[in-house]
Write a protein that holds these residues in place. Structure first.
Motif, PDB file in Angstrom:
ATOM      1  N   ARG A  39       1.769 -28.607 -18.544  1.00 25.26           N
ATOM      2  CA  ARG A  39       2.192 -29.540 -19.332  1.00 25.26           C
ATOM      3  C   ARG A  39       1.371 -30.701 -19.337  1.00 25.26           C
ATOM      4  O   ARG A  39       1.002 -31.584 -18.737  1.00 25.26           O
ATOM      5  N   PHE A  40       0.663 -31.426 -20.464  1.00 29.04           N
ATOM      6  CA  PHE A  40       0.379 -32.723 -20.784  1.00 29.04           C
ATOM      7  C   PHE A  40       1.190 -33.978 -21.584  1.00 29.04           C
ATOM      8  O   PHE A  40       1.135 -33.159 -22.831  1.00 29.04           O
ATOM      9  N   GLN A  41       1.543 -35.280 -21.526  1.00 29.53           N
ATOM     10  CA  GLN A  41       1.808 -35.452 -22.429  1.00 29.53           C
ATOM     11  C   GLN A  41       1.302 -36.970 -22.174  1.00 29.53           C
ATOM     12  O   GLN A  41       1.283 -37.546 -21.149  1.00 29.53           O
ATOM     13  N   GLY A  42       1.707 -38.004 -23.298  1.00 31.53           N
ATOM     14  CA  GLY A  42       1.879 -39.024 -23.022  1.00 31.53           C
ATOM     15  C   GLY A  42       0.317 -40.226 -23.713  1.00 31.53           C
ATOM     16  O   GLY A  42      -0.585 -39.346 -24.224  1.00 31.53           O
ATOM     17  N   ILE A  43       0.083 -41.176 -23.902  1.00 30.88           N
ATOM     18  CA  ILE A  43      -0.980 -42.115 -24.315  1.00 30.88           C
ATOM     19  C   ILE A  43      -2.416 -41.735 -23.368  1.00 30.88           C
ATOM     20  O   ILE A  43      -3.528 -41.266 -23.635  1.00 30.88           O
ATOM     21  N   LYS A  44      -1.663 -41.664 -22.147  1.00 29.03           N
ATOM     22  CA  LYS A  44      -2.976 -41.942 -20.999  1.00 29.03           C
ATOM     23  C   LYS A  44      -3.608 -40.390 -20.977  1.00 29.03           C
ATOM     24  O   LYS A  44      -4.976 -39.854 -21.066  1.00 29.03           O
ATOM     25  N   SER A  45      -2.082 -39.584 -21.462  1.00 29.80           N
ATOM     26  CA  SER A  45      -3.954 -38.032 -20.788  1.00 29.80           C
ATOM     27  C   SER A  45      -3.827 -37.369 -21.974  1.00 29.80           C
ATOM     28  O   SER A  45      -4.726 -36.840 -22.005  1.00 29.80           O
TER      29      SER A  45
END
Length: 208
Positions: A184-190
């Motif tokens: 799972r990947f989420q968010g702006i940094k990812s």
């Protein structure tokens, strides 16, 4: 992983990790692996505009010329479809195999259009056609208007006929899933990390 700062464990856990056998690791991870044996389909049919978008089958690509791309999304949800998570917009030119991957913060028409717009600047030839599945992130007024404005032929595959999208489906597995995986990947940094990775990946795949 510990050497490069990706893993921090207590001394007790570290001793156990160094002693554990591969067979025991397999046994302990069996349930988790069973839950993540493959990707989860999140395609929701977008029926509103289907009559306005030309139907295309696998056979229609037999005499395809460069600049016609199959497009799909790969969900990075880690097996949990709840909440926000990244998607990869995968674009494959049918005639040449040219590949572009774009990380999207969410699954929406605007995100798809943004990804396609960025890809158009990277592709070394004009984008003349997009072929998608019947998902609502593709079958919508926004993307249809975008394609008409940019003189891009917009076609769709038949419902539940993955072979109509055979070229992009193959790249989803052999490139995105193989090298990015099922986590799972989420968010702006990812998303930024995925973007940097895809900048290198596109050169590796397309030129080597």
């Amino acid at each position: 992983m510990e050497m490069h700062g990706h893993l921090r464990v207590t001394a007790d856990i570290r001793v156990k990790l160094l002693k554990i056998s591969p067979a025991t690791v397999d046994r302990l991870l069996q349930n988790g692996r069973r839950c993540n044996t493959g990707g989860v389909s999140h395609t929701k049919s977008g029926s509103l505009l289907k009559n306005q978008i030309q139907l295309r089958t696998f056979a229609d690509w037999d005499d395809a010329s460069p600049s016609f791309f199959e497009v799909d999304l790969v969900a990075h949800c880690g097996g949990d479809p709840n909440g926000a998570f990244l998607n990869t917009l995968t674009m494959v030119d049918v005639a040449t195999g040219w590949l572009e991957c774009m990380p999207l913060l969410k699954k929406s028409a605007n995100d798809v259009i943004t990804g396609v717009s960025v890809a158009m600047k990277l592709i070394p030839f004009d984008l003349k056609g997009l072929g998608t599945d019947g998902g609502s992130e593709f079958i919508n007024h926004e993307l249809l208007e975008y394609c008409e404005k940019n003189s891009v032929t917009f076609t769709r595959a038949r419902t539940h006929k993955k072979n109509d999208q055979a070229f992009v489906e193959e790249k989803n597995g052999s490139v995105v899933r193989r090298l990015v995986g099922y986590d799972r990947f989420q968010g702006i940094k990812s998303r930024a990390a995925r973007a940097n990775f895809y900048q290198v990946l596109r050169q590796y795949v397309n030129f080597f």
